[in-house]
Scaffold this motif. Structure first.
Motif, mmCIF file in Angstrom:
data_model
loop_
_atom_site.group_PDB
_atom_site.id
_atom_site.type_symbol
_atom_site.label_atom_id
_atom_site.label_comp_id
_atom_site.label_asym_id
_atom_site.label_seq_id
_atom_site.Cartn_x
_atom_site.Cartn_y
_atom_site.Cartn_z
ATOM 1 N N GLU A 100 -21.712 -21.796 -0.732
ATOM 2 C CA GLU A 100 -22.046 -21.083 -2.477
ATOM 3 C C GLU A 100 -21.735 -21.397 -3.352
ATOM 4 O OE1 GLU A 100 -21.107 -16.652 -2.912
ATOM 5 O OE2 GLU A 100 -19.317 -18.127 -4.220
ATOM 6 N N SER A 101 -21.351 -22.630 -3.610
ATOM 7 C CA SER A 101 -20.479 -23.696 -5.400
ATOM 8 C C SER A 101 -21.704 -24.133 -5.232
ATOM 9 C CB SER A 101 -19.791 -24.202 -4.875
ATOM 10 O OG SER A 101 -18.903 -25.509 -3.662
ATOM 11 N N GLU A 102 -22.582 -24.876 -3.788
ATOM 12 C CA GLU A 102 -24.006 -26.180 -4.268
ATOM 13 C C GLU A 102 -25.122 -25.423 -3.728
ATOM 14 O OE1 GLU A 102 -22.851 -29.554 -4.054
ATOM 15 O OE2 GLU A 102 -21.059 -28.512 -4.946
ATOM 16 N N ALA A 103 -24.871 -24.140 -3.741
ATOM 17 C CA ALA A 103 -26.182 -23.901 -3.507
ATOM 18 C C ALA A 103 -27.676 -23.387 -4.942
ATOM 19 C CB ALA A 103 -26.216 -21.960 -2.962
ATOM 20 N N VAL A 104 -28.663 -23.424 -4.665
ATOM 21 C CA VAL A 104 -29.367 -23.903 -5.484
ATOM 22 C C VAL A 104 -29.935 -22.387 -5.994
ATOM 23 C CG1 VAL A 104 -29.756 -26.420 -5.201
ATOM 24 C CG2 VAL A 104 -31.537 -24.224 -3.796
ATOM 25 N N SER A 105 -29.682 -21.377 -4.867
ATOM 26 C CA SER A 105 -30.266 -20.343 -5.239
ATOM 27 C C SER A 105 -29.618 -18.718 -4.034
ATOM 28 C CB SER A 105 -31.771 -19.685 -4.941
ATOM 29 O OG SER A 105 -32.026 -20.023 -3.508
ATOM 30 N N LEU A 106 -29.467 -18.590 -4.669
ATOM 31 C CA LEU A 106 -28.736 -17.606 -3.842
ATOM 32 C C LEU A 106 -28.831 -15.741 -3.338
ATOM 33 C CD1 LEU A 106 -26.325 -18.732 -6.162
ATOM 34 C CD2 LEU A 106 -25.048 -17.779 -4.028
ATOM 35 N N SER A 107 -29.820 -14.973 -2.609
ATOM 36 C CA SER A 107 -29.999 -13.528 -2.158
ATOM 37 C C SER A 107 -29.140 -12.488 -1.469
ATOM 38 C CB SER A 107 -31.563 -14.149 -1.672
ATOM 39 O OG SER A 107 -32.184 -14.763 -2.021
ATOM 40 N N LEU A 118 -20.130 -10.023 -9.582
ATOM 41 C CA LEU A 118 -20.655 -9.479 -9.979
ATOM 42 C C LEU A 118 -19.702 -8.488 -9.988
ATOM 43 C CD1 LEU A 118 -24.139 -8.309 -9.411
ATOM 44 C CD2 LEU A 118 -23.710 -9.953 -11.085
ATOM 45 N N GLN A 119 -18.355 -8.277 -9.307
ATOM 46 C CA GLN A 119 -17.123 -7.901 -9.805
ATOM 47 C C GLN A 119 -16.513 -7.853 -10.937
ATOM 48 O OE1 GLN A 119 -15.157 -7.521 -6.281
ATOM 49 N NE2 GLN A 119 -16.618 -7.591 -4.944
ATOM 50 N N THR A 120 -16.048 -6.520 -12.049
ATOM 51 C CA THR A 120 -15.353 -7.039 -12.985
ATOM 52 C C THR A 120 -14.065 -7.147 -12.455
ATOM 53 O OG1 THR A 120 -15.011 -4.702 -13.025
ATOM 54 C CG2 THR A 120 -16.846 -5.851 -14.388
ATOM 55 N N GLU A 121 -12.576 -7.335 -13.648
ATOM 56 C CA GLU A 121 -11.417 -7.650 -13.048
ATOM 57 C C GLU A 121 -11.372 -6.642 -11.975
ATOM 58 O OE1 GLU A 121 -7.025 -9.246 -13.833
ATOM 59 O OE2 GLU A 121 -8.565 -9.482 -15.039
ATOM 60 N N GLY A 122 -11.368 -5.262 -13.225
ATOM 61 C CA GLY A 122 -10.868 -3.696 -12.178
ATOM 62 C C GLY A 122 -11.381 -4.198 -10.993
ATOM 63 N N TYR A 123 -12.759 -3.856 -10.557
ATOM 64 C CA TYR A 123 -13.635 -3.255 -9.523
ATOM 65 C C TYR A 123 -12.623 -4.101 -8.269
ATOM 66 C CZ TYR A 123 -17.000 -2.028 -6.354
ATOM 67 O OH TYR A 123 -17.979 -1.941 -4.944
ATOM 68 N N ALA A 124 -12.446 -6.127 -9.448
ATOM 69 C CA ALA A 124 -12.148 -6.852 -7.873
ATOM 70 C C ALA A 124 -10.557 -5.990 -7.258
ATOM 71 C CB ALA A 124 -12.253 -7.805 -8.169
ATOM 72 N N ARG A 125 -10.147 -5.785 -8.133
ATOM 73 C CA ARG A 125 -8.309 -5.001 -7.902
ATOM 74 C C ARG A 125 -8.606 -4.103 -7.317
ATOM 75 N NH1 ARG A 125 -3.604 -6.503 -9.921
ATOM 76 N NH2 ARG A 125 -4.726 -7.883 -11.689
ATOM 77 N N ALA A 126 -8.971 -2.703 -7.671
ATOM 78 C CA ALA A 126 -9.343 -2.242 -6.661
ATOM 79 C C ALA A 126 -10.127 -1.905 -4.966
ATOM 80 C CB ALA A 126 -10.011 -0.573 -7.689
ATOM 81 N N ILE A 146 -12.783 -13.970 -9.857
ATOM 82 C CA ILE A 146 -13.031 -13.388 -10.649
ATOM 83 C C ILE A 146 -13.427 -14.790 -11.460
ATOM 84 C CG2 ILE A 146 -13.134 -13.126 -13.131
ATOM 85 C CD1 ILE A 146 -12.894 -10.488 -11.814
ATOM 86 N N GLY A 147 -12.581 -15.990 -11.004
ATOM 87 C CA GLY A 147 -13.233 -17.181 -11.305
ATOM 88 C C GLY A 147 -14.678 -18.136 -10.447
ATOM 89 N N ARG A 148 -14.826 -16.411 -9.066
ATOM 90 C CA ARG A 148 -16.389 -16.904 -8.978
ATOM 91 C C ARG A 148 -17.414 -16.955 -9.829
ATOM 92 N NH1 ARG A 148 -16.456 -14.142 -3.232
ATOM 93 N NH2 ARG A 148 -18.605 -15.071 -3.166
ATOM 94 N N ARG A 149 -16.920 -15.878 -10.742
ATOM 95 C CA ARG A 149 -18.510 -15.533 -11.639
ATOM 96 C C ARG A 149 -18.806 -16.459 -12.328
ATOM 97 N NH1 ARG A 149 -16.252 -10.151 -14.041
ATOM 98 N NH2 ARG A 149 -15.425 -11.835 -15.716
ATOM 99 N N ALA A 150 -17.797 -18.613 -12.528
ATOM 100 C CA ALA A 150 -18.471 -18.892 -13.666
ATOM 101 C C ALA A 150 -20.053 -19.153 -12.908
ATOM 102 C CB ALA A 150 -17.110 -20.216 -13.377
ATOM 103 N N LEU A 151 -20.104 -19.301 -11.197
ATOM 104 C CA LEU A 151 -21.510 -19.971 -10.872
ATOM 105 C C LEU A 151 -21.695 -19.453 -11.538
ATOM 106 C CD1 LEU A 151 -22.395 -21.354 -8.342
ATOM 107 C CD2 LEU A 151 -22.359 -19.291 -7.108
ATOM 108 N N LEU A 152 -22.330 -17.938 -12.084
ATOM 109 C CA LEU A 152 -23.226 -17.915 -12.294
ATOM 110 C C LEU A 152 -23.767 -17.871 -13.991
ATOM 111 C CD1 LEU A 152 -23.932 -14.254 -11.263
ATOM 112 C CD2 LEU A 152 -24.614 -16.634 -10.036
ATOM 113 N N GLU A 153 -22.718 -18.544 -14.743
ATOM 114 C CA GLU A 153 -23.155 -19.172 -16.565
ATOM 115 C C GLU A 153 -23.581 -20.713 -16.383
ATOM 116 O OE1 GLU A 153 -21.313 -17.492 -18.620
ATOM 117 O OE2 GLU A 153 -19.904 -16.044 -17.022
ATOM 118 N N GLY A 154 -24.393 -20.595 -17.452
ATOM 119 C CA GLY A 154 -24.765 -21.592 -18.025
ATOM 120 C C GLY A 154 -25.545 -21.803 -17.749
ATOM 121 N N ASP A 155 -26.323 -23.138 -18.423
ATOM 122 C CA ASP A 155 -28.061 -23.130 -17.884
ATOM 123 C C ASP A 155 -29.056 -23.272 -16.639
ATOM 124 O OD1 ASP A 155 -28.467 -22.542 -20.840
ATOM 125 O OD2 ASP A 155 -28.181 -24.468 -21.024
#
Length: 280
Positions: A100-107, A118-126, A146-155
């Motif tokens: 996942e961390s190395e993927a060039v696209s995800l579906s 796409l989970q918020t902290e509250g959703y993940a906790r629940a 929540i740390g995984r969401r960094a994958l979708l950050e940046g250009d």
């Protein structure tokens, strides 16, 4: 040559036993990995990864190898023992996380819960709490998710598409404020150029992915693998034929989904319903 160990369901090292037998049989036959791939129709890298223990492949691969080596049932039995080993789930998931961390696209397709990306902290906790996780382990897993969401950050973030069954959006959190925050987060993420969110409404009826939460990961070499899961386990699928069949089912379901624009409107209606609820 040392005597071959007896294969039993009580084996304490089923994965290692499987990889050893793969290597031994190929060496005895004198095949290179490339020759094996040419004969059986899978990429040679798959067999290399199976022999190194990076992946177990699928049952169809084990059966094809049994036929090729003239060992009817042997490798399939070893494969089943390795897959049944409860220690293998974490190993498969670690490999999935790396891919996942190395993927060039995800579906992705979600049956009943939002994808972790796409989970918020509250959703993940629940969600994790509902699964029986508590205390320090709960905090650790929420932070990791929540740390995984960094994958979708940046250009350089990879393109990410998710199809959400309407069930996902009809299953709110008990805390209305947290649920509102989660829906707002979906709308915010959907505005990103590289994130596409589509809703598969109940009105489409039965479809090809009714009970299969799925993530497809495409690597830099153009190869695609799939991760499928339930609430209790997950499996990494790497055999080309199996992935292609799963992708066909995904494409059939995607043809039924709402457009990204209409999906956004659908999520906004869900948000309005939460905001208008007199109990919140």
């Amino acid at each position: 040559m040392p005597p071959r160990r007896v294969i039993t369901g009580r084996s304490q090292e089923p994965r290692r036993r499987f990889t050893e037998e793969l290597s031994r049989l190929r060496a005895e036959k004198g095949d290179s990995l490339r020759q094996l791939g040419d004969v059986l129709g899978w990429d040679s890298s798959l067999f290399g990864k199976m022999e190194s223990g990076d992946t177990l492949g699928g049952p169809e691969v084990a059966q094809a190898l049994d036929q090729h080596y003239g060992t009817p049932g042997l490798l399939l039995t070893l494969w089943e023992l390795a897959m049944a080993d409860p220690t293998q789930f974490k190993e498969r998931y670690r490999r999935y996380m790396f891919l996942e961390s190395e993927a060039v696209s995800l579906s992705h397709y979600a049956v009943c819960v939002l994808p972790g990306l796409l989970q918020t902290e509250g959703y993940a906790r629940a969600l994790l709490t509902a699964g029986g996780i508590a205390g320090a382990e709960l905090t650790k897993q929420v932070q990791a998710r929540i740390g995984r969401r960094a994958l979708l950050e940046g250009d350089d973030a990879p393109p990410f598409r998710t199809m959400l069954s309407e069930t996902v959006l009809r299953t709110p959190l008990d805390d209305a404020d947290e649920w509102r925050t989660q829906l707002e987060h979906l709308l915010t993420m959907g505005e990103r150029q590289r994130v596409m969110i589509q809703v598969l409404p109940h009105t489409v009826g039965l479809h090809a992915l009714m009970n299969t939460t799925t993530m497809f990961l495409r690597s830099t070499d153009g190869r695609t693998v799939a991760w499928v899961e339930t609430g209790y386990s997950g499996e990494l699928i790497e055999a080309t034929g199996s992935v292609e069949r799963l992708q066909l089912r995904y494409d059939l379901a995607r043809d039924l989904a709402l457009s990204p624009a209409d999906s956004r409107k659908f999520i906004m209606r869900m948000l309005e319903e939460v905001s208008c609820d007199p109990t919140t």
